[in-house]
Design a protein around this motif. Structure first.
Motif, PDB file in Angstrom:
ATOM      1  N   LYS A 177       0.835  -1.207   0.000  1.00 28.24           N
ATOM      2  CA  LYS A 177       0.000   0.000   0.000  1.00 28.24           C
ATOM      3  C   LYS A 177       0.868   1.254   0.000  1.00 28.24           C
ATOM      4  O   LYS A 177       0.599   2.215  -0.717  1.00 28.24           O
ATOM      5  CB  LYS A 177      -0.942   0.001   1.204  1.00 28.24           C
ATOM      6  CG  LYS A 177      -2.095  -0.961   1.072  1.00 28.24           C
ATOM      7  CD  LYS A 177      -3.032  -0.863   2.267  1.00 28.24           C
ATOM      8  CE  LYS A 177      -4.211  -1.799   2.096  1.00 28.24           C
ATOM      9  NZ  LYS A 177      -5.169  -1.678   3.215  1.00 28.24           N
ATOM     10  N   ALA A 206       2.307   1.944  -3.476  1.00 27.12           N
ATOM     11  CA  ALA A 206       1.324   2.502  -4.407  1.00 27.12           C
ATOM     12  C   ALA A 206       1.010   3.947  -4.074  1.00 27.12           C
ATOM     13  O   ALA A 206       1.015   4.818  -4.951  1.00 27.12           O
ATOM     14  CB  ALA A 206       0.051   1.666  -4.390  1.00 27.12           C
ATOM     15  N   VAL A 260      -1.133   7.723  -8.561  1.00 33.61           N
ATOM     16  CA  VAL A 260      -2.148   6.891  -7.921  1.00 33.61           C
ATOM     17  C   VAL A 260      -3.157   7.808  -7.249  1.00 33.61           C
ATOM     18  O   VAL A 260      -2.797   8.728  -6.517  1.00 33.61           O
ATOM     19  CB  VAL A 260      -1.504   5.927  -6.900  1.00 33.61           C
ATOM     20  CG1 VAL A 260      -2.575   5.207  -6.069  1.00 33.61           C
ATOM     21  CG2 VAL A 260      -0.628   4.909  -7.625  1.00 33.61           C
ATOM     22  N   VAL A 271      -6.728   1.878  -2.008  1.00 32.18           N
ATOM     23  CA  VAL A 271      -5.716   0.944  -2.509  1.00 32.18           C
ATOM     24  C   VAL A 271      -5.966  -0.371  -1.787  1.00 32.18           C
ATOM     25  O   VAL A 271      -6.066  -0.402  -0.558  1.00 32.18           O
ATOM     26  CB  VAL A 271      -4.281   1.454  -2.226  1.00 32.18           C
ATOM     27  CG1 VAL A 271      -3.258   0.397  -2.572  1.00 32.18           C
ATOM     28  CG2 VAL A 271      -4.016   2.734  -3.004  1.00 32.18           C
ATOM     29  N   PHE A 301      -5.026  -0.539  -7.493  1.00 34.24           N
ATOM     30  CA  PHE A 301      -5.057   0.902  -7.262  1.00 34.24           C
ATOM     31  C   PHE A 301      -5.748   1.581  -8.430  1.00 34.24           C
ATOM     32  O   PHE A 301      -5.884   1.019  -9.511  1.00 34.24           O
ATOM     33  CB  PHE A 301      -3.638   1.458  -7.080  1.00 34.24           C
ATOM     34  CG  PHE A 301      -2.751   1.278  -8.282  1.00 34.24           C
ATOM     35  CD1 PHE A 301      -2.666   2.267  -9.252  1.00 34.24           C
ATOM     36  CD2 PHE A 301      -2.018   0.114  -8.454  1.00 34.24           C
ATOM     37  CE1 PHE A 301      -1.867   2.105 -10.363  1.00 34.24           C
ATOM     38  CE2 PHE A 301      -1.212  -0.055  -9.568  1.00 34.24           C
ATOM     39  CZ  PHE A 301      -1.135   0.933 -10.528  1.00 34.24           C
TER      40      PHE A 301
END
Length: 164
Positions: free
Chosen positions: A76, A79, A85, A91, A109
């Motif tokens: 996580k 990302a 993102v 996510v 994501f």
């Protein structure tokens, strides 16, 4: 549009739609002329309609024995550290499967529908690699066990003579 093997999807921009064929431009800047029947008979995802965001996935193999809670947190983090993102969309990390060689995690994501998504995914993978190295999370690699026969007759077959 499926590729020649019918497996992966081709990402392309429609340049011109004609009566029988259409011209599409690939990410590499190549122009491909395809029959319109291919557009109407195959699954086509249109990124110019509907939502501005799309959900993307990165598959991450992790060695058995890893701290799964730490893996989830690091995926996580990797990302969310990427500027493309979408931060207000969740996510998600899920343990997708147990394979013979590793645990398969999926990192999902949301990001803008972009021609550059493969570059963004690469940058996230590099961050995953960096974090995994820092926290000593191992990614597995294929291994093969080789067993040698101990019988003298068996070993003689390879040399053409017996050691008796």
């Amino acid at each position: 549009i499926p590729d020649q093997d019918g497996k992966e999807m081709l990402v392309a921009k429609v340049d011109k739609i004609g009566v029988r064929t259409s011209k599409i431009e690939t990410r590499d800047g190549n122009i491909i002329i395809i029959p319109n029947a291919q557009l109407s008979q195959n699954r086509v995802e249109n990124w110019s309609h509907g939502n501005l965001l799309s959900r993307f996935i990165i598959e991450v193999p992790v060695a058995y024995g890893a701290n799964t809670e730490l893996v989830i947190r690091l995926l996580k983090q990797a990302a969310l550290s990427h500027p493309q993102v979408h931060k207000s969309s969740e996510v998600i990390v899920r343990l997708a499967s147990f394979t013979p060689n590793h645990m398969q995690f999926d990192l999902l994501f949301w990001a803008d529908q972009s021609w550059q998504i493969n570059n963004f995914k690469s940058e996230i993978r590099l961050e995953i690699d960096r974090l995994f190295r820092e926290y000593k999370i191992n990614m597995p690699y294929p291994q093969m066990d080789i067993h040698f026969a101990s019988d003298k007759r068996e070993s003689g077959r390879n040399t053409g003579h017996y050691d008796e």
